[in-house]
Design a protein around this motif. Structure first.
Motif, short mmCIF file in Angstrom:
data_model
loop_
_atom_site.label_atom_id
_atom_site.label_comp_id
_atom_site.label_asym_id
_atom_site.label_seq_id
_atom_site.Cartn_x
_atom_site.Cartn_y
_atom_site.Cartn_z
N HIS A 60 0.49 -1.16 0.10
CA HIS A 60 0.26 -0.51 -0.01
C HIS A 60 0.74 0.87 0.06
CE1 HIS A 60 -3.42 -2.77 1.49
NE2 HIS A 60 -3.79 -2.25 1.37
N ALA A 62 0.98 4.88 1.01
CA ALA A 62 0.27 5.55 2.57
C ALA A 62 -0.03 7.25 2.43
CB ALA A 62 0.88 5.36 3.77
N ARG A 83 -8.62 5.12 -3.03
CA ARG A 83 -8.33 4.75 -2.73
C ARG A 83 -8.44 3.47 -3.27
NH1 ARG A 83 -10.47 2.78 2.53
NH2 ARG A 83 -8.48 2.26 3.74
N GLY A 84 -7.97 2.15 -2.89
CA GLY A 84 -7.93 1.11 -3.61
C GLY A 84 -7.97 0.54 -4.91
N ILE A 99 -1.15 -0.69 -4.13
CA ILE A 99 -2.07 -0.09 -3.68
C ILE A 99 -2.07 1.03 -3.26
CG2 ILE A 99 -4.71 -0.40 -2.74
CD1 ILE A 99 -3.81 -3.94 -3.07
N GLY A 101 -3.13 3.37 -1.25
CA GLY A 101 -3.77 3.71 0.25
C GLY A 101 -5.12 4.73 0.85
N SER A 121 -7.64 -6.70 -5.82
CA SER A 121 -6.65 -5.59 -5.95
C SER A 121 -5.54 -5.96 -5.63
CB SER A 121 -6.75 -4.50 -5.36
OG SER A 121 -7.94 -2.87 -6.26
N LYS A 122 -5.48 -6.74 -4.10
CA LYS A 122 -4.26 -7.76 -3.43
C LYS A 122 -3.90 -8.66 -4.14
CE LYS A 122 -4.32 -6.26 1.09
NZ LYS A 122 -4.39 -6.88 2.45
#
Length: 390
Positions: A60, A62, A83-84, A99, A101, A121-122
């Motif tokens: 992620h 951030a 986000r995502g 991704i 954050g 997504s992950k």
């Protein structure tokens, strides 16, 4: 692995279908850079990502190193990524993905992908870590968005994706925790090594301690060095050394034996980001950017190597923009000399500690690397599927 294998057999008995990335992406956004000349475009509250922001730990992002303003967002070709969303590089490190954050803008070297409900997504980010998406270019490697979208992605059912993500999340967290513990242990060992190194190599001044200048205990062979321009070097397997280590490999050699090389010039004399003294053994060629010292005893050589790398040599370095440790100043560096027997004991002790801390083939650094390889092995196994027949 048996649980996920059983799950795949149950829900994907005929294999896992693959789809081009374009078929699993709902929205594909490009990015851009606001004009650098406009101060009102920069320093705002909107995170603005570049490829460098994809180098952080985890999957992620951030935050970003730079931010832009609303005016910068409106007056450039960049887009706001939600986000995502998956952010993927198309230049410099093609295929590197993370991704978002939080909501953020991206530059022209990235794409922002909103995925369809069929892919997590992950899962996509973890899978992209196992493959190369290609790319071309000699100076800056890149891949076109069109070619990127042709990348085949396996798409198992969501319950399989979810279980794989769960396993990899747990494995990643455990690996990160173990790495943190090992890094802390390594740092403690380094501090311990430096403490004992300084205690052994930097005795308090006393009438009993003998000090000698470097020219008293080593023979300087600088006159035998021969620099060769790159175009004139004949490729081979003999290391060609410069100020900070191996520069190239050549066919012939000047020196054959054990020597201590010491940086003669370069910014590293002040920065000390790499050792300025390093031992070489066997056949070698040395250019005129490293002094060549020969000792009667290899243990004495190692003692001096440890001492030079642990000592502030600023008083012996001349030049500002181009630091230089010339031969005359090198020769007059004072070395504490407690006697040959004691020198050998100190060198042996420091070699053992140095090996534990710094040798990448043993000790703690190798353990850290082994943990990473173990994680990559299981990640790659989890994300390898038998493809469904067309």
């Amino acid at each position: 692995m048996s649980r996920i294998d059983d799950l795949i057999r149950d829900v994907c008995p005929n294999g896992v279908p693959s789809h081009p990335l374009s078929e699993i992406v709902e929205v594909n956004r490009g990015g851009g850079t606001p004009a650098r000349s406009r101060d009102d475009f920069w320093g705002g509250n909107i995170p603005w990502a570049s490829v460098g922001d994809l180098s952080v730990e985890g999957i992620h992002i951030a935050d970003t190193r730079q931010r832009i303003t609303e005016a910068g967002l409106e007056n450039s070709s960049t887009n706001l990524i939600s986000r995502g969303d998956v952010i993927i590089a198309v230049k410099i490190a093609p295929g590197k993905a993370m991704i978002a954050g939080r909501d953020m803008a991206i530059n022209q070297d990235l794409r922002g992908l909103t995925l369809k409900d069929s892919v997590l997504s992950k899962f996509l980010v973890y899978y992209l870590q196992t493959i190369s998406v290609g790319g071309s270019g000699t100076i800056v490697k890149g891949i076109s968005n069109k070619l990127l979208m042709k990348t085949k992605i396996p798409v198992p059912p969501l319950e399989v994706q979810d279980e794989i993500v769960r396993i990899l999340d747990n494995f990643s967290a455990l690996t990160a925790e173990l790495e943190a513990e090992l890094e802390a242990e390594l740092e403690a060992r380094r501090a311990q090594y430096e403490y004992y190194r300084d205690a052994l190599l930097k005795p308090q001044p006393s009438e009993e301690m003998t000090w000698v200048t470097l020219d008293r205990i080593a023979e300087n062979l600088d006159s035998k060095r021969k620099p060769i321009t790159k175009v004139k070097r004949e490729p081979g397997n003999i290391p060609y050394y410069g100020a900070s280590g191996v520069v190239d490999y050549v066919q012939d050699y000047i020196f054959d034996g054990d020597y201590l090389l010491v940086s003669e010039d370069g910014a590293n004399l002040k920065l000390r980001s790499t050792p300025i003294a390093f031992s070489v053994s066997g056949r070698s060629w040395v250019n005129n950017h490293a002094h060549v010292l020969r000792f009667d005893d290899v243990a004495e050589q190692r003692f001096v190597e440890h001492y030079l790398n642990a000592t502030d040599l600023a008083p012996f370095i001349s030049g500002g923009a181009q630091p230089k440790l010339n031969k005359a100043n090198l020769n007059r560096i004072p070395i504490p000399w407690p006697g040959t027997d004691e020198v050998r004991k100190v060198a042996a002790a420091l070699d053992r500690m140095d090996g534990l801390v710094n040798n990448l083939t043993s000790g703690l650094p190798a353990e850290i690397e082994a943990r990473r390889k173990q994680y990559e092995y299981y990640r790659d196994r989890l994300l390898s599927f038998e493809e469904a027949a067309a």
